[in-house]
Design a protein around this motif. Structure first.
Motif, PDB file in Angstrom:
ATOM      1  N   THR A 127      -3.397  -4.537   1.863  1.00 33.27           N
ATOM      2  CA  THR A 127      -3.058  -3.115   1.955  1.00 33.27           C
ATOM      3  C   THR A 127      -3.050  -2.600   3.385  1.00 33.27           C
ATOM      4  OG1 THR A 127      -5.394  -2.546   1.596  1.00 33.27           O
ATOM      5  CG2 THR A 127      -3.938  -2.550  -0.346  1.00 33.27           C
ATOM      6  N   ILE A 128      -3.928  -3.146   4.236  1.00 28.85           N
ATOM      7  CA  ILE A 128      -4.061  -2.669   5.614  1.00 28.85           C
ATOM      8  C   ILE A 128      -4.107  -3.884   6.524  1.00 28.85           C
ATOM      9  CG2 ILE A 128      -5.446  -1.304   7.226  1.00 28.85           C
ATOM     10  CD1 ILE A 128      -6.631   0.161   4.820  1.00 28.85           C
ATOM     11  N   SER A 129      -3.418  -3.803   7.645  1.00 33.29           N
ATOM     12  CA  SER A 129      -3.369  -4.912   8.592  1.00 33.29           C
ATOM     13  C   SER A 129      -3.555  -4.379  10.004  1.00 33.29           C
ATOM     14  CB  SER A 129      -2.029  -5.648   8.469  1.00 33.29           C
ATOM     15  OG  SER A 129      -2.019  -6.822   9.256  1.00 33.29           O
ATOM     16  N   GLY A 130      -3.998  -5.243  10.900  1.00 31.72           N
ATOM     17  CA  GLY A 130      -4.193  -4.844  12.284  1.00 31.72           C
ATOM     18  C   GLY A 130      -3.704  -5.900  13.249  1.00 31.72           C
ATOM     19  N   GLU A 131      -3.632  -5.552  14.506  1.00 31.52           N
ATOM     20  CA  GLU A 131      -3.121  -6.473  15.523  1.00 31.52           C
ATOM     21  C   GLU A 131      -4.038  -7.675  15.699  1.00 31.52           C
ATOM     22  OE1 GLU A 131      -1.998  -6.531  20.311  1.00 31.52           O
ATOM     23  OE2 GLU A 131      -2.632  -4.643  19.353  1.00 31.52           O
ATOM     24  N   PRO A 169      -5.413  -9.577  10.793  1.00 34.24           N
ATOM     25  CA  PRO A 169      -4.331  -9.242   9.870  1.00 34.24           C
ATOM     26  C   PRO A 169      -4.803  -8.737   8.514  1.00 34.24           C
ATOM     27  CG  PRO A 169      -4.559 -11.620  10.078  1.00 34.24           C
ATOM     28  CD  PRO A 169      -5.435 -11.011  11.132  1.00 34.24           C
ATOM     29  N   ASN A 170      -6.024  -9.104   8.114  1.00 37.65           N
ATOM     30  CA  ASN A 170      -6.531  -8.692   6.802  1.00 37.65           C
ATOM     31  C   ASN A 170      -7.594  -7.603   6.965  1.00 37.65           C
ATOM     32  OD1 ASN A 170      -4.903 -10.654   5.679  1.00 37.65           O
ATOM     33  ND2 ASN A 170      -6.543 -12.160   5.509  1.00 37.65           N
ATOM     34  N   GLN A 171      -7.160  -6.352   6.893  1.00 36.51           N
ATOM     35  CA  GLN A 171      -8.072  -5.221   7.021  1.00 36.51           C
ATOM     36  C   GLN A 171      -8.300  -4.510   5.690  1.00 36.51           C
ATOM     37  OE1 GLN A 171      -9.806  -4.385   9.625  1.00 36.51           O
ATOM     38  NE2 GLN A 171      -8.744  -4.994  11.483  1.00 36.51           N
ATOM     39  N   GLY A 172      -7.537  -4.866   4.672  1.00 36.99           N
ATOM     40  CA  GLY A 172      -7.726  -4.241   3.369  1.00 36.99           C
ATOM     41  C   GLY A 172      -6.928  -4.966   2.308  1.00 36.99           C
ATOM     42  N   TYR A 173      -7.374  -4.834   1.054  1.00 35.99           N
ATOM     43  CA  TYR A 173      -6.642  -5.428  -0.069  1.00 35.99           C
ATOM     44  C   TYR A 173      -6.937  -4.635  -1.335  1.00 35.99           C
ATOM     45  CZ  TYR A 173     -11.209  -7.606  -0.989  1.00 35.99           C
ATOM     46  OH  TYR A 173     -12.544  -7.827  -1.220  1.00 35.99           O
ATOM     47  N   MET A 174      -6.099  -4.830  -2.335  1.00 33.31           N
ATOM     48  CA  MET A 174      -6.314  -4.217  -3.640  1.00 33.31           C
ATOM     49  C   MET A 174      -5.974  -5.228  -4.720  1.00 33.31           C
ATOM     50  SD  MET A 174      -3.017  -1.586  -3.691  1.00 33.31           S
ATOM     51  CE  MET A 174      -3.400  -0.945  -5.323  1.00 33.31           C
ATOM     52  N   ALA A 213       0.828  -1.209   0.000  1.00 33.50           N
ATOM     53  CA  ALA A 213       0.000   0.000   0.000  1.00 33.50           C
ATOM     54  C   ALA A 213       0.858   1.254   0.000  1.00 33.50           C
ATOM     55  CB  ALA A 213      -0.934  -0.008   1.206  1.00 33.50           C
ATOM     56  N   ARG A 214       1.960   1.222   0.759  1.00 31.55           N
ATOM     57  CA  ARG A 214       2.825   2.405   0.813  1.00 31.55           C
ATOM     58  C   ARG A 214       3.473   2.683  -0.540  1.00 31.55           C
ATOM     59  NH1 ARG A 214       4.385   0.005   5.719  1.00 31.55           N
ATOM     60  NH2 ARG A 214       6.461  -0.534   4.945  1.00 31.55           N
ATOM     61  N   SER A 215       3.561   1.660  -1.373  1.00 31.46           N
ATOM     62  CA  SER A 215       4.153   1.831  -2.699  1.00 31.46           C
ATOM     63  C   SER A 215       3.125   2.235  -3.751  1.00 31.46           C
ATOM     64  CB  SER A 215       4.818   0.517  -3.151  1.00 31.46           C
ATOM     65  OG  SER A 215       5.828   0.128  -2.237  1.00 31.46           O
ATOM     66  N   ASP A 272      -5.419  -1.799  -9.881  1.00 27.69           N
ATOM     67  CA  ASP A 272      -5.523  -0.393  -9.504  1.00 27.69           C
ATOM     68  C   ASP A 272      -6.967   0.066  -9.392  1.00 27.69           C
ATOM     69  OD1 ASP A 272      -4.985   2.754 -10.982  1.00 27.69           O
ATOM     70  OD2 ASP A 272      -4.298   2.179  -8.997  1.00 27.69           O
ATOM     71  N   ARG A 273      -7.920  -0.878  -9.453  1.00 27.67           N
ATOM     72  CA  ARG A 273      -9.317  -0.464  -9.495  1.00 27.67           C
ATOM     73  C   ARG A 273     -10.216  -1.192  -8.505  1.00 27.67           C
ATOM     74  NH1 ARG A 273     -11.275   2.225 -14.276  1.00 27.67           N
ATOM     75  NH2 ARG A 273      -9.515   3.024 -15.485  1.00 27.67           N
ATOM     76  N   VAL A 274      -9.715  -2.206  -7.841  1.00 30.95           N
ATOM     77  CA  VAL A 274     -10.552  -3.011  -6.952  1.00 30.95           C
ATOM     78  C   VAL A 274      -9.971  -2.962  -5.539  1.00 30.95           C
ATOM     79  CG1 VAL A 274     -11.470  -5.316  -6.503  1.00 30.95           C
ATOM     80  CG2 VAL A 274     -11.208  -4.515  -8.864  1.00 30.95           C
ATOM     81  N   PHE A 275     -10.801  -2.571  -4.569  1.00 30.09           N
ATOM     82  CA  PHE A 275     -10.314  -2.354  -3.207  1.00 30.09           C
ATOM     83  C   PHE A 275     -11.318  -2.872  -2.190  1.00 30.09           C
ATOM     84  CE2 PHE A 275      -8.746   0.949  -5.991  1.00 30.09           C
ATOM     85  CZ  PHE A 275      -7.390   0.992  -5.716  1.00 30.09           C
ATOM     86  N   GLY A 276     -10.833  -3.620  -1.211  1.00 33.29           N
ATOM     87  CA  GLY A 276     -11.650  -4.052  -0.097  1.00 33.29           C
ATOM     88  C   GLY A 276     -11.172  -3.407   1.186  1.00 33.29           C
ATOM     89  N   PHE A 277     -12.101  -2.921   1.991  1.00 32.14           N
ATOM     90  CA  PHE A 277     -11.782  -2.277   3.268  1.00 32.14           C
ATOM     91  C   PHE A 277     -12.611  -2.911   4.373  1.00 32.14           C
ATOM     92  CE2 PHE A 277     -10.912   1.108   0.162  1.00 32.14           C
ATOM     93  CZ  PHE A 277      -9.656   1.544   0.569  1.00 32.14           C
ATOM     94  N   GLN A 278     -11.958  -3.547   5.342  1.00 35.07           N
ATOM     95  CA  GLN A 278     -12.672  -3.979   6.537  1.00 35.07           C
ATOM     96  C   GLN A 278     -12.900  -2.794   7.463  1.00 35.07           C
ATOM     97  OE1 GLN A 278     -13.768  -7.394   7.051  1.00 35.07           O
ATOM     98  NE2 GLN A 278     -15.046  -6.082   8.304  1.00 35.07           N
ATOM     99  N   VAL A 279     -11.974  -1.855   7.464  1.00 26.98           N
ATOM    100  CA  VAL A 279     -12.102  -0.650   8.289  1.00 26.98           C
ATOM    101  C   VAL A 279     -13.230   0.222   7.736  1.00 26.98           C
ATOM    102  CG1 VAL A 279      -9.769  -0.601   9.188  1.00 26.98           C
ATOM    103  CG2 VAL A 279     -10.205   0.350   6.933  1.00 26.98           C
ATOM    104  N   LEU A 280     -13.982   0.840   8.636  1.00 28.40           N
ATOM    105  CA  LEU A 280     -15.170   1.617   8.258  1.00 28.40           C
ATOM    106  C   LEU A 280     -14.797   3.079   8.051  1.00 28.40           C
ATOM    107  CD1 LEU A 280     -17.640   0.007  10.825  1.00 28.40           C
ATOM    108  CD2 LEU A 280     -17.387  -0.554   8.397  1.00 28.40           C
TER     109      LEU A 280
END
Length: 233
Positions: free
Chosen positions: A152-156, A159-164, A120-122, A167-175
């Motif tokens: 893309t995003i992980s949590g304690e 571990p799976n809080q986001g993915y891509m 994600a940082r890249s 460049d057009r498809v994104f999942g977010f567990q975080v609200l």
């Protein structure tokens, strides 16, 4: 930009996404998937947003109506549309793309620190996100990262809080689209959180709203980047 929402519950509505659209002048339409309304033609929208729901994907994904929804989501992805999923929507998107949704040992409710992955940082899409930030979560299930997608995003605790995917498809567990009014809708429908492992007390959940403007700004910057037509990595 023309945005189409797939909605599954009255209280799981666009929330801050609606405010962002209104401020930017984007058009929107909604299909109530829970009522098995007809899906739009692919030419009728630029972005598909799959909203949350109370169901567990693994309990409903074999139902005919849900299978039709998952097939529609796949068609949108294959057509090169922007596709975003939030919470249950991200789980359904993962399952539609060949991933799996499973129950967690303990639900995760409240405001927890999450972090961006190196992938994600890249990515140009996440350039306005800090490496670590506090985000709202309210879920008891976890998606796997779909084939060929990047975490893309992980949590304690999850571990799976986001993915891509590309460049057009994104999942977010975080609200990221949570608002104060929407939080009260969650509590009104689901009930006050019962403190436990990974679950904050109601007063702590409400006090976490001090972070809501920050996460809304992150979502706005992310969406502005898409709407501007900028190319990601």
């Amino acid at each position: 930009m023309r945005i189409h929402f797939l909605q599954h519950e009255d209280f799981e509505h666009p929330a801050y996404l609606g405010e962002w659209m209104g401020e930017r002048g984007h058009g929107a339409a909604t299909t109530r998937a829970d009522r098995e309304e007809s899906f739009p033609e692919l030419v009728d929208f630029d972005m598909l947003v799959i909203l949350g729901g109370l169901a567990s994907v693994y309990e409903v994904q074999d139902r005919p109506g849900v299978r039709r929804e998952m097939a529609f989501i796949r068609r949108a992805v294959e057509a090169g549309k922007y596709v975003l999923g939030f919470c249950f929507g991200a789980q359904l998107l993962s399952a539609s793309l060949g991933g799996e949704v499973t129950a967690m040992d303990h639900p995760e409710i409240g405001w927890h620190e999450v972090r961006l992955t190196q992938g994600a940082r890249s990515s140009e899409r996440f350039k306005y996100f800090p490496e670590r930030f506090i985000a709202p979560v309210w879920h008891g299930d976890m998606f796997s990262i779909p084939p060929n997608a990047l975490r893309t995003i992980s949590g304690e605790y999850c571990p799976n809080q986001g993915y891509m995917l590309g460049d057009r498809v994104f999942g977010f567990q975080v609200l990221l689209h949570m608002t104060p009014a929407n939080l009260e809708e969650f509590i009104g429908v689901i009930g006050e959180p019962v403190p436990g492992p990974n679950v904050q007390a109601p007063e702590e959940v409400r006090s976490g709203l001090r972070h809501v403007d920050d996460v809304n700004r992150l979502l706005a910057a992310f969406l502005d980047g898409i709407a501007s037509g900028g190319q990601g990595s």
